[in-house]
Design an enzyme around this catalytic site. Sequence first.
Site, PDB file in Angstrom:
ATOM      1  CB  SER A  72      -0.959   0.021   1.192  1.00  0.00           C
ATOM      2  OG  SER A  72      -0.245   0.143   2.400  1.00  0.00           O
ATOM      3  CE  LYS A 109      -2.131   2.777   5.270  1.00  0.00           C
ATOM      4  NZ  LYS A 109      -1.954   1.859   4.184  1.00  0.00           N
TER       5      LYS A 109
END
Length: 151
Positions: A72, A109
């Site tokens: 991701s 993230k």
Amino acid sequence: MLATFFPHPPTLIGPVGVFTTRSLRLLRPLAACGFPSPAEDFFTDDDRLDLNERLIANPPATFLMTADCGGSMVDYGIQDGDLLIVDRSITPRPGHTVVALWEGGFVCKKLYVRGNRMVLASSAGFAPIIVPEDIELDVWGVVRSNVHFHL
């Protein structure tokens, strides 16, 4: 909405505590990704590089983690198994890659702000985490760099 910090870094790999000087030889020429220049000089005994100095700006506020992002974060240069160097002394800002505690686990993230909501973004094809307005985001630190292993 505030990003909060825990008083002590996690010890998933361990805090970066006492450092020893362990400099390595640093070749003077750059690694050409095309054709190398035959005029480059090779290293001398004075060409040394200490990875602690290069990668860690604030040792007491730094910890290490291993990336487990399921792909991701590849658009941001982070792959599974990479070593993350996370600095707790850097105030997280939009655009920073952060390690945050989310739903009982750590996530790595990109931090963005959309309106008055914090967003934890991932690579294309992965849904972002949109932090609800009534939830405080627990940011453990900013990823200062990552080391990618090829073998």
